[in-house]
Write a protein that holds these residues in place. Sequence first.
Motif, PDB file in Angstrom:
ATOM      1  N   LEU A 297     -16.383 -14.828 -22.462  1.00 21.03           N
ATOM      2  CA  LEU A 297     -15.155 -14.722 -21.671  1.00 21.03           C
ATOM      3  C   LEU A 297     -14.459 -16.079 -21.572  1.00 21.03           C
ATOM      4  CD1 LEU A 297     -16.396 -12.352 -18.824  1.00 21.03           C
ATOM      5  CD2 LEU A 297     -14.643 -11.817 -20.536  1.00 21.03           C
ATOM      6  N   GLY A 298     -15.257 -17.136 -21.368  1.00 19.73           N
ATOM      7  CA  GLY A 298     -14.669 -18.471 -21.327  1.00 19.73           C
ATOM      8  C   GLY A 298     -13.971 -18.817 -22.633  1.00 19.73           C
ATOM      9  N   LEU A 299     -14.620 -18.480 -23.758  1.00 21.74           N
ATOM     10  CA  LEU A 299     -14.034 -18.763 -25.068  1.00 21.74           C
ATOM     11  C   LEU A 299     -12.759 -17.953 -25.292  1.00 21.74           C
ATOM     12  CD1 LEU A 299     -14.131 -20.079 -27.871  1.00 21.74           C
ATOM     13  CD2 LEU A 299     -15.698 -18.258 -28.602  1.00 21.74           C
ATOM     14  N   ALA A 300     -12.768 -16.682 -24.873  1.00 26.43           N
ATOM     15  CA  ALA A 300     -11.580 -15.841 -25.054  1.00 26.43           C
ATOM     16  C   ALA A 300     -10.406 -16.360 -24.230  1.00 26.43           C
ATOM     17  CB  ALA A 300     -11.907 -14.404 -24.675  1.00 26.43           C
ATOM     18  N   HIS A 301     -10.673 -16.758 -22.987  1.00 24.25           N
ATOM     19  CA  HIS A 301      -9.614 -17.353 -22.167  1.00 24.25           C
ATOM     20  C   HIS A 301      -9.077 -18.629 -22.818  1.00 24.25           C
ATOM     21  CE1 HIS A 301     -11.228 -14.848 -18.775  1.00 24.25           C
ATOM     22  NE2 HIS A 301      -9.958 -14.865 -18.414  1.00 24.25           N
ATOM     23  N   PHE A 302      -9.979 -19.447 -23.336  1.00 24.01           N
ATOM     24  CA  PHE A 302      -9.589 -20.708 -23.960  1.00 24.01           C
ATOM     25  C   PHE A 302      -8.714 -20.441 -25.183  1.00 24.01           C
ATOM     26  CE2 PHE A 302     -10.839 -24.605 -26.512  1.00 24.01           C
ATOM     27  CZ  PHE A 302     -10.191 -25.514 -25.700  1.00 24.01           C
ATOM     28  N   LYS A 303      -9.128 -19.487 -26.019  1.00 26.79           N
ATOM     29  CA  LYS A 303      -8.373 -19.149 -27.231  1.00 26.79           C
ATOM     30  C   LYS A 303      -6.956 -18.708 -26.888  1.00 26.79           C
ATOM     31  CE  LYS A 303      -8.294 -15.657 -30.923  1.00 26.79           C
ATOM     32  NZ  LYS A 303      -9.066 -14.591 -31.621  1.00 26.79           N
ATOM     33  N   LEU A 304      -6.815 -17.783 -25.950  1.00 22.10           N
ATOM     34  CA  LEU A 304      -5.478 -17.300 -25.602  1.00 22.10           C
ATOM     35  C   LEU A 304      -4.638 -18.381 -24.941  1.00 22.10           C
ATOM     36  CD1 LEU A 304      -6.060 -13.629 -24.383  1.00 22.10           C
ATOM     37  CD2 LEU A 304      -5.119 -14.428 -26.548  1.00 22.10           C
ATOM     38  N   ALA A 305      -5.275 -19.222 -24.117  1.00 25.34           N
ATOM     39  CA  ALA A 305      -4.535 -20.318 -23.491  1.00 25.34           C
ATOM     40  C   ALA A 305      -3.984 -21.265 -24.548  1.00 25.34           C
ATOM     41  CB  ALA A 305      -5.445 -21.078 -22.519  1.00 25.34           C
ATOM     42  N   VAL A 306      -4.792 -21.557 -25.564  1.00 25.23           N
ATOM     43  CA  VAL A 306      -4.348 -22.468 -26.627  1.00 25.23           C
ATOM     44  C   VAL A 306      -3.209 -21.842 -27.429  1.00 25.23           C
ATOM     45  CG1 VAL A 306      -5.045 -23.608 -28.764  1.00 25.23           C
ATOM     46  CG2 VAL A 306      -6.568 -23.652 -26.772  1.00 25.23           C
ATOM     47  N   ILE A 307      -3.333 -20.568 -27.743  1.00 27.46           N
ATOM     48  CA  ILE A 307      -2.273 -19.890 -28.490  1.00 27.46           C
ATOM     49  C   ILE A 307      -0.962 -19.933 -27.718  1.00 27.46           C
ATOM     50  CG2 ILE A 307      -1.489 -17.630 -29.308  1.00 27.46           C
ATOM     51  CD1 ILE A 307      -4.437 -17.038 -30.031  1.00 27.46           C
ATOM     52  N   LEU A 308      -1.027 -19.640 -26.418  1.00 24.88           N
ATOM     53  CA  LEU A 308       0.189 -19.641 -25.606  1.00 24.88           C
ATOM     54  C   LEU A 308       0.742 -21.054 -25.409  1.00 24.88           C
ATOM     55  CD1 LEU A 308      -0.592 -16.936 -22.910  1.00 24.88           C
ATOM     56  CD2 LEU A 308       0.627 -16.705 -25.080  1.00 24.88           C
ATOM     57  N   GLU A 309      -0.135 -22.040 -25.321  1.00 26.45           N
ATOM     58  CA  GLU A 309       0.344 -23.417 -25.202  1.00 26.45           C
ATOM     59  C   GLU A 309       1.075 -23.836 -26.471  1.00 26.45           C
ATOM     60  OE1 GLU A 309       1.037 -27.169 -23.375  1.00 26.45           O
ATOM     61  OE2 GLU A 309       0.615 -25.133 -22.649  1.00 26.45           O
ATOM     62  N   GLY A 310       0.597 -23.357 -27.617  1.00 25.82           N
ATOM     63  CA  GLY A 310       1.297 -23.641 -28.865  1.00 25.82           C
ATOM     64  C   GLY A 310       2.687 -23.035 -28.879  1.00 25.82           C
ATOM     65  N   ILE A 311       2.816 -21.806 -28.367  1.00 31.60           N
ATOM     66  CA  ILE A 311       4.127 -21.164 -28.282  1.00 31.60           C
ATOM     67  C   ILE A 311       5.026 -21.943 -27.322  1.00 31.60           C
ATOM     68  CG2 ILE A 311       5.335 -19.079 -27.554  1.00 31.60           C
ATOM     69  CD1 ILE A 311       2.848 -17.503 -28.462  1.00 31.60           C
ATOM     70  N   HIS A 312       4.439 -22.352 -26.171  1.00 29.05           N
ATOM     71  CA  HIS A 312       5.202 -23.136 -25.187  1.00 29.05           C
ATOM     72  C   HIS A 312       5.680 -24.451 -25.803  1.00 29.05           C
ATOM     73  CE1 HIS A 312       6.327 -25.074 -21.411  1.00 29.05           C
ATOM     74  NE2 HIS A 312       5.554 -26.088 -21.742  1.00 29.05           N
ATOM     75  N   TYR A 313       4.820 -25.093 -26.566  1.00 32.12           N
ATOM     76  CA  TYR A 313       5.177 -26.359 -27.214  1.00 32.12           C
ATOM     77  C   TYR A 313       6.365 -26.160 -28.147  1.00 32.12           C
ATOM     78  CZ  TYR A 313       4.691 -30.550 -30.128  1.00 32.12           C
ATOM     79  OH  TYR A 313       4.931 -31.716 -30.804  1.00 32.12           O
ATOM     80  N   ARG A 314       6.312 -25.095 -28.954  1.00 33.22           N
ATOM     81  CA  ARG A 314       7.411 -24.839 -29.883  1.00 33.22           C
ATOM     82  C   ARG A 314       8.693 -24.499 -29.131  1.00 33.22           C
ATOM     83  NH1 ARG A 314       3.011 -22.549 -32.458  1.00 33.22           N
ATOM     84  NH2 ARG A 314       3.511 -20.404 -31.879  1.00 33.22           N
ATOM     85  N   TYR A 315       8.538 -23.786 -28.004  1.00 30.95           N
ATOM     86  CA  TYR A 315       9.716 -23.446 -27.197  1.00 30.95           C
ATOM     87  C   TYR A 315      10.380 -24.710 -26.645  1.00 30.95           C
ATOM     88  CZ  TYR A 315      12.397 -22.122 -23.073  1.00 30.95           C
ATOM     89  OH  TYR A 315      13.372 -22.007 -22.123  1.00 30.95           O
ATOM     90  N   THR A 316       9.591 -25.615 -26.094  1.00 29.06           N
ATOM     91  CA  THR A 316      10.149 -26.834 -25.502  1.00 29.06           C
ATOM     92  C   THR A 316      10.735 -27.773 -26.558  1.00 29.06           C
ATOM     93  OG1 THR A 316       7.969 -27.920 -25.527  1.00 29.06           O
ATOM     94  CG2 THR A 316       8.606 -26.744 -23.513  1.00 29.06           C
ATOM     95  N   HIS A 317      10.340 -27.573 -27.812  1.00 29.86           N
ATOM     96  CA  HIS A 317      10.888 -28.395 -28.891  1.00 29.86           C
ATOM     97  C   HIS A 317      11.962 -27.654 -29.683  1.00 29.86           C
ATOM     98  CE1 HIS A 317       7.345 -30.794 -27.929  1.00 29.86           C
ATOM     99  NE2 HIS A 317       7.855 -31.776 -28.637  1.00 29.86           N
ATOM    100  N   GLY A 318      12.453 -26.542 -29.117  1.00 30.73           N
ATOM    101  CA  GLY A 318      13.545 -25.822 -29.747  1.00 30.73           C
ATOM    102  C   GLY A 318      13.190 -25.146 -31.052  1.00 30.73           C
ATOM    103  N   GLN A 319      11.922 -24.774 -31.212  1.00 32.06           N
ATOM    104  CA  GLN A 319      11.479 -24.198 -32.477  1.00 32.06           C
ATOM    105  C   GLN A 319      11.232 -22.696 -32.395  1.00 32.06           C
ATOM    106  OE1 GLN A 319       8.008 -26.530 -33.364  1.00 32.06           O
ATOM    107  NE2 GLN A 319       9.174 -28.410 -33.700  1.00 32.06           N
ATOM    108  N   THR A 320      11.674 -22.043 -31.331  1.00 33.28           N
ATOM    109  CA  THR A 320      11.512 -20.601 -31.209  1.00 33.28           C
ATOM    110  C   THR A 320      12.879 -19.942 -31.121  1.00 33.28           C
ATOM    111  OG1 THR A 320      11.327 -20.798 -28.803  1.00 33.28           O
ATOM    112  CG2 THR A 320       9.282 -20.745 -30.053  1.00 33.28           C
ATOM    113  N   VAL A 321      12.924 -18.697 -31.525  1.00 33.05           N
ATOM    114  CA  VAL A 321      14.158 -17.932 -31.490  1.00 33.05           C
ATOM    115  C   VAL A 321      13.881 -16.617 -30.777  1.00 33.05           C
ATOM    116  CG1 VAL A 321      15.939 -16.801 -32.851  1.00 33.05           C
ATOM    117  CG2 VAL A 321      14.958 -18.954 -33.651  1.00 33.05           C
TER     118      VAL A 321
END
Length: 347
Positions: A297-321
């Motif tokens: 469960l800890g690993l699954a939470h970590f995986k999804l958190a990292v995936i979403l942080e990557g999306i957030h990073y791209r959003y804040t850098h204007g790389q999402t549409v």
Amino acid sequence: MPEQRTGAVDPPGLDLTRFETFFESVRPGAVTAPLRAEVIAGGKSNLTYEVTDGEHRWIVRRPPLGHVLATAHDMGREYRVMTALLPTDVPVPATYALCEDPDVLGAPFYVMERVEGTPYRLASQLEPLGAERTATISARMVDTLAALHRVDPGEVGLDGFGRPEGFLARQVRRWKKQLDSSRSRELRGADELFASLSERLPEESAPGIVHGDYRLDNLLVDDGDRVAAVIDWEMATLGDPLTDVALLLVYQRMASLDSGSAVADASRAPGFLHDDAMLERYAAGSDRDLSDIGFYLGLAHFKLAVILEGIHYRYTHGQTVGAGFDTVGAMVEPLIAAGNASMKEHR
């Protein structure tokens, strides 16, 4: 030769004339009239089309347009695992053809059966069915996962499909590396969760087929509330199947995390099995030891958190549409906190 098509507009990424030429070469006589097609799923994941000649219908899958990571959009991988599972108890669409020549459509693609069914995602879709039917659907979702994990990869020709040895340690390292590459802000609890995962690596469960993204909306459920097909196998590999179990539970928990950003909330529907009931049902259909489920469960939470942080990073850098990216970042710290709590709760 393909029949002349008049007035039809091909969807992006699918030249129907070139597709028909290929399909007729591997399935002579399959097409009986001019083809038409529509996109039924698209975006950053693989593109999915429904193709029909008016009498028959097929599903075509190909990587997204533009920038493509072959490892993330491996058509041969999806096609191979579904073909291997056809004779098993795991419901998958029949597979008809794989084209690995990018000159046909600009990227590899495959053709499979169109299966009738609903990929339930929202509580509002399940609520009209009632609590009893919702309970049945969620129970059968768990049963299907247990059936997948009972399949011996070697017996269905999937030897070498992945590297199961050291799978968990590689997963922990992989997601930490991914986080480091997209971290642009302080994330409370992230280093603590990574340290706990690194220190508490359990003895791995017997290797099996891992779907990699198993959740209700990656299943097609028929009118009899049976799982008609498991779809979206792009993350499939050989590894520790308990990662699928934990990820399924975490997807469901996301609907109630204190972030206000849940995008799939089917688990809120009355009758939907709760975590403990799901674990009990999985255990009843599996011989796997769930005593270290806290780590998973800890690993699954970590995986999804990292995936979403990557999306957030791209959003804040204007790389999402598109819409909705502005709320993704709010989910990251709640996921990390829930991961740390799971590690402690099940110690």
